[in-house]
Write a protein that holds these residues in place. Structure first.
Motif, PDB file in Angstrom:
ATOM      1  N   ASP A 122      10.621 -10.650   2.376  1.00  0.00           N
ATOM      2  CA  ASP A 122       9.547 -11.605   2.145  1.00  0.00           C
ATOM      3  C   ASP A 122       9.352 -11.787   0.644  1.00  0.00           C
ATOM      4  O   ASP A 122       9.219 -10.799  -0.089  1.00  0.00           O
ATOM      5  N   PRO A 123       9.305 -13.029   0.138  1.00  0.00           N
ATOM      6  CA  PRO A 123       9.213 -13.245  -1.315  1.00  0.00           C
ATOM      7  C   PRO A 123       7.931 -12.720  -1.947  1.00  0.00           C
ATOM      8  O   PRO A 123       7.966 -12.178  -3.060  1.00  0.00           O
ATOM      9  N   LEU A 124       6.788 -12.855  -1.273  1.00  0.00           N
ATOM     10  CA  LEU A 124       5.545 -12.358  -1.831  1.00  0.00           C
ATOM     11  C   LEU A 124       5.565 -10.834  -1.926  1.00  0.00           C
ATOM     12  O   LEU A 124       5.086 -10.255  -2.911  1.00  0.00           O
ATOM     13  N   THR A 125       6.139 -10.185  -0.926  1.00  0.00           N
ATOM     14  CA  THR A 125       6.257  -8.728  -0.960  1.00  0.00           C
ATOM     15  C   THR A 125       7.140  -8.287  -2.117  1.00  0.00           C
ATOM     16  O   THR A 125       6.869  -7.269  -2.765  1.00  0.00           O
ATOM     17  N   ILE A 126       8.199  -9.037  -2.387  1.00  0.00           N
ATOM     18  CA  ILE A 126       9.083  -8.714  -3.510  1.00  0.00           C
ATOM     19  C   ILE A 126       8.296  -8.719  -4.816  1.00  0.00           C
ATOM     20  O   ILE A 126       8.419  -7.813  -5.640  1.00  0.00           O
ATOM     21  N   LYS A 127       7.468  -9.736  -5.013  1.00  0.00           N
ATOM     22  CA  LYS A 127       6.626  -9.803  -6.215  1.00  0.00           C
ATOM     23  C   LYS A 127       5.649  -8.626  -6.268  1.00  0.00           C
ATOM     24  O   LYS A 127       5.487  -7.974  -7.312  1.00  0.00           O
ATOM     25  N   ASN A 128       4.998  -8.341  -5.150  1.00  0.00           N
ATOM     26  CA  ASN A 128       4.028  -7.245  -5.111  1.00  0.00           C
ATOM     27  C   ASN A 128       4.685  -5.898  -5.402  1.00  0.00           C
ATOM     28  O   ASN A 128       4.117  -5.054  -6.103  1.00  0.00           O
ATOM     29  N   ILE A 129       5.864  -5.687  -4.864  1.00  0.00           N
ATOM     30  CA  ILE A 129       6.591  -4.447  -5.105  1.00  0.00           C
ATOM     31  C   ILE A 129       6.932  -4.315  -6.585  1.00  0.00           C
ATOM     32  O   ILE A 129       6.794  -3.240  -7.186  1.00  0.00           O
ATOM     33  N   ARG A 130       7.374  -5.416  -7.192  1.00  0.00           N
ATOM     34  CA  ARG A 130       7.651  -5.377  -8.629  1.00  0.00           C
ATOM     35  C   ARG A 130       6.417  -4.915  -9.403  1.00  0.00           C
ATOM     36  O   ARG A 130       6.505  -4.067 -10.298  1.00  0.00           O
ATOM     37  N   ASP A 131       5.264  -5.439  -9.045  1.00  0.00           N
ATOM     38  CA  ASP A 131       4.034  -5.091  -9.754  1.00  0.00           C
ATOM     39  C   ASP A 131       3.708  -3.598  -9.627  1.00  0.00           C
ATOM     40  O   ASP A 131       3.138  -3.007 -10.552  1.00  0.00           O
ATOM     41  N   GLU A 132       4.075  -2.987  -8.498  1.00  0.00           N
ATOM     42  CA  GLU A 132       3.762  -1.577  -8.277  1.00  0.00           C
ATOM     43  C   GLU A 132       4.743  -0.638  -8.978  1.00  0.00           C
ATOM     44  O   GLU A 132       4.369   0.449  -9.416  1.00  0.00           O
ATOM     45  N   ILE A 133       6.008  -1.024  -9.074  1.00  0.00           N
ATOM     46  CA  ILE A 133       7.031  -0.105  -9.586  1.00  0.00           C
ATOM     47  C   ILE A 133       7.422  -0.386 -11.026  1.00  0.00           C
ATOM     48  O   ILE A 133       8.254   0.315 -11.597  1.00  0.00           O
ATOM     49  N   ASP A 163       0.827  -1.212   0.000  1.00  0.00           N
ATOM     50  CA  ASP A 163       0.000   0.000   0.000  1.00  0.00           C
ATOM     51  C   ASP A 163       0.855   1.252   0.000  1.00  0.00           C
ATOM     52  O   ASP A 163       0.518   2.257  -0.656  1.00  0.00           O
ATOM     53  N   GLN A 164       1.967   1.225   0.736  1.00  0.00           N
ATOM     54  CA  GLN A 164       2.882   2.374   0.726  1.00  0.00           C
ATOM     55  C   GLN A 164       3.390   2.633  -0.690  1.00  0.00           C
ATOM     56  O   GLN A 164       3.373   3.764  -1.184  1.00  0.00           O
ATOM     57  N   ALA A 165       3.861   1.567  -1.328  1.00  0.00           N
ATOM     58  CA  ALA A 165       4.419   1.713  -2.674  1.00  0.00           C
ATOM     59  C   ALA A 165       3.366   2.189  -3.669  1.00  0.00           C
ATOM     60  O   ALA A 165       3.635   3.076  -4.501  1.00  0.00           O
ATOM     61  N   ARG A 166       2.162   1.633  -3.592  1.00  0.00           N
ATOM     62  CA  ARG A 166       1.098   2.009  -4.524  1.00  0.00           C
ATOM     63  C   ARG A 166       0.749   3.491  -4.377  1.00  0.00           C
ATOM     64  O   ARG A 166       0.580   4.207  -5.374  1.00  0.00           O
ATOM     65  N   THR A 167       0.668   3.943  -3.150  1.00  0.00           N
ATOM     66  CA  THR A 167       0.323   5.345  -2.906  1.00  0.00           C
ATOM     67  C   THR A 167       1.368   6.286  -3.478  1.00  0.00           C
ATOM     68  O   THR A 167       1.040   7.280  -4.144  1.00  0.00           O
ATOM     69  N   ILE A 168       2.629   5.989  -3.234  1.00  0.00           N
ATOM     70  CA  ILE A 168       3.714   6.839  -3.738  1.00  0.00           C
ATOM     71  C   ILE A 168       3.740   6.831  -5.258  1.00  0.00           C
ATOM     72  O   ILE A 168       3.851   7.880  -5.913  1.00  0.00           O
ATOM     73  N   MET A 169       3.643   5.655  -5.853  1.00  0.00           N
ATOM     74  CA  MET A 169       3.716   5.561  -7.313  1.00  0.00           C
ATOM     75  C   MET A 169       2.545   6.275  -7.977  1.00  0.00           C
ATOM     76  O   MET A 169       2.712   6.934  -9.011  1.00  0.00           O
ATOM     77  N   ASP A 170       1.354   6.168  -7.388  1.00  0.00           N
ATOM     78  CA  ASP A 170       0.163   6.766  -7.997  1.00  0.00           C
ATOM     79  C   ASP A 170       0.092   8.275  -7.827  1.00  0.00           C
ATOM     80  O   ASP A 170      -0.457   8.980  -8.685  1.00  0.00           O
ATOM     81  N   THR A 171       0.648   8.788  -6.730  1.00  0.00           N
ATOM     82  CA  THR A 171       0.492  10.214  -6.442  1.00  0.00           C
ATOM     83  C   THR A 171       1.732  11.043  -6.751  1.00  0.00           C
ATOM     84  O   THR A 171       1.620  12.201  -7.157  1.00  0.00           O
ATOM     85  N   MET A 172       2.919  10.483  -6.558  1.00  0.00           N
ATOM     86  CA  MET A 172       4.142  11.273  -6.692  1.00  0.00           C
ATOM     87  C   MET A 172       4.938  10.964  -7.959  1.00  0.00           C
ATOM     88  O   MET A 172       5.793  11.736  -8.363  1.00  0.00           O
TER      89      MET A 172
END
Length: 380
Positions: free
Chosen positions: A107-118, A86-95
């Motif tokens: 955490d491996p799942l977080t790594i995948k999720n972060i990739r999807d956001e950035i 959620d932190q990453a999504r907010t920053i990417m969408d607004t800034m």
């Protein structure tokens, strides 16, 4: 006031409104760093903020975990994957950051999720922090595999220590040829550029390699303890990310970031026994030397820049590092000279010109005074 006069007054006033010139507004480049929190500020998110801000960027952050040291050892508190995402999504969408550094994610799942956001960002620097400075492993093997699968293919630059590359590739790195082979294999995983750090392959030297576009460039430093300081790698990756966000290509970003870290972190004095005033003056002197050494070698020049006398500058450097200001400048120049002699095909004359000497003869005389042999003899 009559109606006619009021109308005339309004016409004059409205004309002035449309003639107003707005002041220039400086747009600060947004840079996102994704990593762990280090409460003492020497690495992690806190250190990245300092580096990004010092280089003129606007630091955005996503905190992935928190490190706590109670004196008995390091304890880690990892944030839930949804909170991190959620932190990453907010920053990417607004800034809409211009560049993203991805540091420690545990955490491996977080790594995948972060990739999807950035993934939409063109300038992603992957500096995963697999090992701590004391060589302890910070993330599990499953997370390492997630980095290989999701982050490396999206990275404009992959930054690893040699021991981290050994872990990923299952090979030993004991020579420059090994570093080059490792860099090629890592680039084949999808990164545009690969930077390997911390190859202590020769006595008294620390080697780094930048590989990309079928070109390899080795860097050598004699300041082993400086480059191995806790937090230096984090500062370097944050500085490179910032410079990329400001428009540098990868080699230029690394050169500019190296100059910044070299002066601010590697050669910085942090001995608490020294007075803050002396320490600050010394650090500022080193920053100035890093900026002007190609043109200016005189103590008077740096004393003038610092608005102090040469005598007081001598007291500062003697108290801080036990050397004269002339020797401090000479040490910096000789290290740069050695790196050029070791890692470039420049002639002695070209190196002399690059380092600001009036002639090759003067450069050779300086080098022999410092090293007891000539540049040509050193190069052999």
């Amino acid at each position: 006031m009559t109606k006619e006069k009021r109308k005339k007054s309004w016409d004059i006033w409205s004309c002035h409104i449309f003639c107003v010139t707005l002041p220039d507004v400086k747009i600060i480049t947004p840079i996102l760093t994704i990593s762990g929190s280090d409460g003492i500020g020497s690495s992690g998110i806190q250190a990245d903020i300092k580096t990004i801000t010092s280089l003129g960027g606007d630091a955005m952050t996503v905190i992935t975990c928190m490190a706590l040291n109670d004196g008995k050892g390091m304890k880690w508190h990892t944030l839930h994957e949804d909170v991190i995402t959620d932190q990453a999504r907010t920053i990417m969408d607004t800034m809409h950051p211009k560049a993203v550094k991805v540091g420690l994610i545990r955490d491996p799942l977080t790594i995948k999720n972060i990739r999807d956001e950035i993934v939409g960002c063109k300038r992603i620097v992957c500096a995963p922090g697999i090992f701590a400075s004391d060589s302890s492993q910070l993330i599990d093997d499953e997370s390492i595999q997630a980095i290989i699968t999701y982050l490396i293919p999206e990275s404009i630059l992959l930054m690893l220590r040699c021991n981290e590359a050994e872990k990923i590739l299952g090979m030993k790195i004991t020579s420059n040829d090994d570093m080059l082979k490792a860099a090629r294999e890592l680039k084949d995983m999808g990164a545009e550029w690969v930077m390997l750090r911390g190859g202590q392959l020769a006595d008294g030297r620390l080697t780094a390699l930048l590989y990309g576009e079928d070109k390899a460039h080795f860097f050598t430093s004699y300041n082993i303890q400086g480059w191995k300081k806790h937090g230096v790698g984090s500062a370097l990756s944050a500085a490179i990310t910032t410079r990329l966000g400001m428009g540098d290509d990868v080699p230029t970003a690394i050169r500019n970031a190296h100059d910044f870290v070299h002066s601010r972190v590697v050669y910085a004095v942090s001995n608490e026994k020294q007075s803050p005033r002396a320490k600050d003056i010394y650090n500022e002197m080193i920053s100035l030397v890093a900026e002007f050494y190609k043109k200016e070698h005189s103590v008077a020049f740096y004393a003038d820049k610092l608005n102090i006398t040469t005598r007081y500058l001598s007291q500062v450097t003697d108290k801080t590092v036990g050397k004269s200001p002339k020797q401090v400048i000479s040490d910096y120049i000789i290290n740069e000279a050695k790196m050029l002699l070791d890692n470039s095909r420049l002639t002695i004359q070209e190196i002399s010109d690059r380092l600001g000497f009036s002639s090759q003869t003067m450069f050779c005389k300086f080098f022999k005074e410092q090293e007891k042999h000539t540049p040509t003899e050193y190069r052999r």
